[in-house]
Design a protein around this motif. Sequence first.
Motif, mmCIF file in Angstrom:
data_model
loop_
_atom_site.group_PDB
_atom_site.id
_atom_site.type_symbol
_atom_site.label_atom_id
_atom_site.label_comp_id
_atom_site.label_asym_id
_atom_site.label_seq_id
_atom_site.Cartn_x
_atom_site.Cartn_y
_atom_site.Cartn_z
ATOM 1 N N ARG A 1 32.155 51.519 -2.366
ATOM 2 C CA ARG A 1 32.902 50.616 -1.866
ATOM 3 C C ARG A 1 34.436 51.017 -2.019
ATOM 4 O O ARG A 1 35.030 51.181 -3.142
ATOM 5 C CB ARG A 1 32.438 48.988 -2.576
ATOM 6 N N PRO A 2 35.048 50.488 -0.959
ATOM 7 C CA PRO A 2 36.623 50.749 -0.951
ATOM 8 C C PRO A 2 37.122 50.409 -2.377
ATOM 9 O O PRO A 2 38.366 50.775 -3.040
ATOM 10 C CB PRO A 2 37.293 50.192 0.077
ATOM 11 N N LYS A 3 37.014 48.856 -2.558
ATOM 12 C CA LYS A 3 37.745 48.351 -3.887
ATOM 13 C C LYS A 3 37.308 49.117 -5.063
ATOM 14 O O LYS A 3 38.239 49.029 -6.090
ATOM 15 C CB LYS A 3 37.327 46.930 -4.136
ATOM 16 N N SER B 1 22.017 50.115 -5.779
ATOM 17 C CA SER B 1 23.191 49.229 -5.736
ATOM 18 C C SER B 1 24.402 49.820 -6.512
ATOM 19 O O SER B 1 25.462 49.607 -6.105
ATOM 20 C CB SER B 1 22.782 47.585 -6.299
ATOM 21 N N GLN B 2 23.970 50.398 -7.862
ATOM 22 C CA GLN B 2 24.935 51.245 -8.417
ATOM 23 C C GLN B 2 25.410 52.245 -7.526
ATOM 24 O O GLN B 2 26.844 52.493 -7.575
ATOM 25 C CB GLN B 2 24.414 51.459 -9.735
ATOM 26 N N THR B 3 24.787 52.992 -7.032
ATOM 27 C CA THR B 3 25.548 54.223 -6.116
ATOM 28 C C THR B 3 26.017 53.814 -5.020
ATOM 29 O O THR B 3 27.266 54.271 -4.888
ATOM 30 C CB THR B 3 24.175 54.920 -5.604
ATOM 31 N N LYS B 4 25.501 52.613 -4.255
ATOM 32 C CA LYS B 4 26.189 52.131 -3.155
ATOM 33 C C LYS B 4 27.657 51.784 -3.676
ATOM 34 O O LYS B 4 28.722 51.649 -3.013
ATOM 35 C CB LYS B 4 25.498 51.087 -2.371
ATOM 36 N N SER B 5 27.704 51.010 -4.723
ATOM 37 C CA SER B 5 28.942 50.074 -5.197
ATOM 38 C C SER B 5 30.025 51.258 -5.407
ATOM 39 O O SER B 5 31.158 50.962 -5.169
ATOM 40 C CB SER B 5 28.730 49.429 -6.488
ATOM 41 N N GLU C 1 31.756 42.891 -9.490
ATOM 42 C CA GLU C 1 31.538 41.740 -8.229
ATOM 43 C C GLU C 1 31.173 42.631 -6.979
ATOM 44 O O GLU C 1 30.415 42.131 -6.336
ATOM 45 C CB GLU C 1 33.082 41.497 -8.097
ATOM 46 N N GLU C 2 31.463 43.802 -6.936
ATOM 47 C CA GLU C 2 31.256 44.724 -5.670
ATOM 48 C C GLU C 2 29.744 44.985 -5.728
ATOM 49 O O GLU C 2 28.897 44.756 -4.839
ATOM 50 C CB GLU C 2 31.736 45.784 -5.467
ATOM 51 N N GLU C 3 29.061 45.335 -6.761
ATOM 52 C CA GLU C 3 27.649 45.538 -7.196
ATOM 53 C C GLU C 3 26.929 44.194 -6.991
ATOM 54 O O GLU C 3 25.809 44.118 -6.414
ATOM 55 C CB GLU C 3 27.366 46.309 -8.374
ATOM 56 N N THR C 4 27.417 43.273 -7.528
ATOM 57 C CA THR C 4 26.842 41.926 -7.371
ATOM 58 C C THR C 4 26.468 41.588 -5.878
ATOM 59 O O THR C 4 25.623 41.097 -5.516
ATOM 60 C CB THR C 4 27.493 40.872 -8.092
ATOM 61 N N SER C 5 27.706 41.685 -5.174
ATOM 62 C CA SER C 5 27.309 41.374 -3.575
ATOM 63 C C SER C 5 26.347 42.265 -2.980
ATOM 64 O O SER C 5 25.605 41.834 -2.252
ATOM 65 C CB SER C 5 28.901 41.814 -2.985
#
Length: 247
Positions: free
Chosen positions: A145-147, A138-142, A210-214
Amino acid sequence: MQSYEESVTVEQAGRNLQEECMAGFGFDIKFPPAGTNPPPSNNSMNMPRRYGITDRETAARYGYQLSESEEARPQGPQLSEAAVAVLTGRKGRGPNAELAPDTYKGKKIPKDGCAGSSFAKVGGRLDGSLPETLAYESQTKSQERPKVRSAIKDWSDCMKKSGYDVADPYDAVKLNPSSGNGQASQAEIATAIADIDCKKQTDLVKIWFEEETSIQHEQIAQNALALDELKKKNTAAVKAAERVLRG
């Protein structure tokens, strides 16, 4: 994930049971209490520096250093070869150690020794590899994220205006060479404060969180059965450990 408090409870119960088991074989063994060297975070997800340094007050005193130096870890008891065999069920130490004899002075050694049987009584040490893997992913993917990428760029631009050329928050700590004595230089402190101020100005931590939470909500839905089972095992282990500690 198992919290640090929960892990200490299970570990202490296991150590108490090991001491009782070893006493049954004639060994007077005392292990240091669990929890004497707490880590800087509750677990690898609930940690203060998941997105880099964020505490301005701490940074003003310690820069990127931890606020408290680690105390010397208490040493465990010195064990004879016979005690190691009873404790672990193995002759010697390491993954390639041979199995110990089944008995010691005519008394049967438990499977995997006193250590194995003790932790088995509280449900065993939990396999936390699934939540650990998900937390890493989740940390790597976040970060992709564009934002988050946009916020990191804004942070980098802010740092540049303060005189620091750095593209990634995790690299900010490398801007000042370590003194080697665990003490932060004034240059390091200045960098750390600028780092935190830029995070605040760009809202980087809030956006990243917020992005990682998603992402993690998606992971939880995809792995609900396995995570629920792990949570049940952890709850049962903690309750069993608490019963041991109550005597």
